[in-house]
Motif scaffolding. Structure first.
Motif, PDB file in Angstrom:
ATOM      1  N   VAL A   6       5.710   0.415   4.797  1.00 50.67           N
ATOM      2  CA  VAL A   6       4.417  -0.239   4.941  1.00 50.67           C
ATOM      3  C   VAL A   6       4.287  -0.750   6.384  1.00 50.67           C
ATOM      4  CG1 VAL A   6       5.257  -2.532   4.233  1.00 50.67           C
ATOM      5  CG2 VAL A   6       2.857  -1.917   3.897  1.00 50.67           C
TER       6      VAL A   6
ATOM      7  N   THR B 206      -8.211  -3.970   2.589  1.00 52.17           N
ATOM      8  CA  THR B 206      -6.865  -3.454   2.336  1.00 52.17           C
ATOM      9  C   THR B 206      -6.650  -3.307   0.839  1.00 52.17           C
ATOM     10  OG1 THR B 206      -5.850  -5.665   2.242  1.00 52.17           O
ATOM     11  CG2 THR B 206      -5.941  -4.601   4.407  1.00 52.17           C
ATOM     12  N   THR B 207      -5.853  -2.312   0.455  1.00 49.79           N
ATOM     13  CA  THR B 207      -5.610  -2.069  -0.968  1.00 49.79           C
ATOM     14  C   THR B 207      -4.757  -3.169  -1.600  1.00 49.79           C
ATOM     15  OG1 THR B 207      -3.702  -0.661  -0.465  1.00 49.79           O
ATOM     16  CG2 THR B 207      -5.832   0.434  -0.740  1.00 49.79           C
ATOM     17  N   MET B 208      -4.075  -3.953  -0.754  1.00 51.42           N
ATOM     18  CA  MET B 208      -3.271  -5.049  -1.287  1.00 51.42           C
ATOM     19  C   MET B 208      -4.095  -6.325  -1.464  1.00 51.42           C
ATOM     20  SD  MET B 208       0.643  -5.779  -0.179  1.00 51.42           S
ATOM     21  CE  MET B 208       1.832  -5.974  -1.508  1.00 51.42           C
TER      22      MET B 208
ATOM     23  N   GLY C  59      -7.023   1.095   4.340  1.00 50.10           N
ATOM     24  CA  GLY C  59      -6.223  -0.115   4.185  1.00 50.10           C
ATOM     25  C   GLY C  59      -5.033   0.022   3.258  1.00 50.10           C
ATOM     26  N   SER C  60      -4.654   1.273   2.907  1.00 50.99           N
ATOM     27  CA  SER C  60      -3.432   1.464   2.123  1.00 50.99           C
ATOM     28  C   SER C  60      -2.248   1.499   3.087  1.00 50.99           C
ATOM     29  CB  SER C  60      -3.505   2.762   1.318  1.00 50.99           C
ATOM     30  OG  SER C  60      -3.619   3.872   2.170  1.00 50.99           O
ATOM     31  N   ASN C  61      -1.056   1.294   2.562  1.00 47.26           N
ATOM     32  CA  ASN C  61       0.167   1.285   3.376  1.00 47.26           C
ATOM     33  C   ASN C  61       0.089   0.252   4.505  1.00 47.26           C
ATOM     34  OD1 ASN C  61       2.784   2.595   3.610  1.00 47.26           O
ATOM     35  ND2 ASN C  61       2.100   3.207   5.639  1.00 47.26           N
ATOM     36  N   LEU C  62      -0.603  -0.851   4.226  1.00 51.39           N
ATOM     37  CA  LEU C  62      -0.883  -1.823   5.271  1.00 51.39           C
ATOM     38  C   LEU C  62      -0.714  -3.244   4.735  1.00 51.39           C
ATOM     39  CD1 LEU C  62      -1.940  -1.536   8.213  1.00 51.39           C
ATOM     40  CD2 LEU C  62      -4.243  -1.878   7.318  1.00 51.39           C
ATOM     41  N   LEU C  63       0.011  -4.065   5.497  1.00 50.14           N
ATOM     42  CA  LEU C  63       0.108  -5.492   5.192  1.00 50.14           C
ATOM     43  C   LEU C  63      -0.392  -6.256   6.415  1.00 50.14           C
ATOM     44  CD1 LEU C  63       0.992  -7.844   3.365  1.00 50.14           C
ATOM     45  CD2 LEU C  63       3.255  -7.699   4.431  1.00 50.14           C
TER      46      LEU C  63
ATOM     47  N   CYS D 281      -1.896  -3.151  -4.377  1.00 53.71           N
ATOM     48  CA  CYS D 281      -0.597  -2.901  -3.730  1.00 53.71           C
ATOM     49  C   CYS D 281      -0.828  -2.008  -2.517  1.00 53.71           C
ATOM     50  CB  CYS D 281       0.390  -2.251  -4.695  1.00 53.71           C
ATOM     51  SG  CYS D 281      -0.083  -0.614  -5.262  1.00 53.71           S
ATOM     52  N   ALA D 282       0.227  -1.809  -1.752  1.00 53.06           N
ATOM     53  CA  ALA D 282       0.096  -1.059  -0.502  1.00 53.06           C
ATOM     54  C   ALA D 282       0.793   0.292  -0.566  1.00 53.06           C
ATOM     55  CB  ALA D 282       0.678  -1.885   0.656  1.00 53.06           C
TER      56      ALA D 282
END
Length: 302
Positions: free
Chosen positions: A296, A26-28, A66-70, A222-223
């Motif tokens: 998100v 994930t980008t976060m 994995g962006s926009n993802l928590l 970050c997401a």
């Protein structure tokens, strides 16, 4: 789960990773383990994976870059299907671009613009995959995926696959049919492009990239945007007016560059981000009587 793992490995469906930390995907840089993470080697291999998942009656979740993802600190139950290599085909056919759901949106936009083809400049700098962009109806600069998509190949929860038009996908602001009404993932998308002036297209693309780089904190994990804009208001402006830029809970912080971004400032956990999201929502509601909704996607064990 052990039997399913063995069968996935025996069938050589692609990369198969048991107990894989999703923070690596994930980008976060947040998220506990997937029971099994699998990266299909092809569409045919994905079909085999879905047959095995159905046979063992196991839950599954799909992700892209994995962006926009928590992802929850407790991880995700069942199989996580990562659309990446093997699902990243690209073909240009006249004014149509056929792109696999795992293809990088940034890479696609760059390639298309250099060929003097227009319509995708709005997506410059948007992280994630083509499939994720369709799922979220990603957009910027007055345009979005609904305006350029001709049709999309969708895999639904029950394992069936269909080609759907934009009308059938029921696109609206940052939403589609695939999010709640009929959960599914985009395996491939056909996008419409137009011939234009190459220099002008590349120039606009660079301008949009520069704007994103100068206004959004992508130097931190970050997401992307945390909240949908409650139009005609903008989430980032409301958060900034509320004095929340730089506010921190645990390792999660509201970006000082853009109020609608939460960054992983210091080994943040998902619970830190969730607590910060709730604090922001409560503060904005109390100060401005505006209810913020998350953009998100929040997934995983609770």
């Amino acid at each position: 789960m052990e039997q399913l793992l063995r069968e996935l490995q025996e069938k050589e469906v692609g990369k198969v990773m048991p107990n894989e930390p999703l923070a690596n995907h994930t980008t976060m840089k947040i998220g506990g383990p997937a029971d099994i993470l699998v990266e299909p080697g092809s569409l045919e291999k994905l079909q085999e994976i879905m047959k095995l998942i159905d046979k063992h009656q196991v839950k599954w979740t799909a992700i892209g870059r994995g962006s926009n993802l928590l992802v929850s600190d407790l991880g995700i139950e069942g199989v996580v299907i990562k659309l990446g290599k093997g699902m990243d085909n690209l073909e240009l056919n006249g004014n149509e671009v056929w792109a696999g759901g795992g293809y990088s949106l940034i890479k696609l936009v760059t390639i298309i613009s250099k060929k003097g083809l227009s319509n995708l400049e709005f997506a410059a700098g948007i992280p994630g995959t083509v499939g994720g962009a369709v799922f979220m109806n990603a957009g910027a600069h007055g345009s979005d995926m609904s305006k350029v998509l001709k049709k999309a190949h969708i895999l639904f929860e029950d394992g069936t696959m269909e080609w759907l038009t934009p009308e059938e996908l029921k696109f609206s602001y940052r939403t589609s049919l695939l999010q709640k009404e009929r959960p599914g993932i985009c395996l491939e998308a056909v996008l419409t492009v137009e011939e234009g002036n190459r220099d002008e297209i590349v120039s606009l693309l660079q301008k949009n990239k520069d704007y994103r780089r100068d206004t959004q904190p992508f130097s931190y994990p970050c997401a992307g945007s945390i909240f949908r804009n409650p139009l005609p208001e903008y989430a980032g402006q409301l958060i900034e007016k509320a004095g929340l830029k730089g506010y921190k809970i645990g390792g999660a912080k509201v970006s000082e560059m853009h109020g609608n971004f939460i960054v992983n400032d210091d080994k943040a956990k998902a619970q830190d981000v969730l607590a910060l999201i709730q604090f922001i929502k409560r503060t904005v509601l109390e100060k401005y009587n505006v209810s913020l909704e998350t953009e998100v996607e929040i997934i995983g064990r609770k």
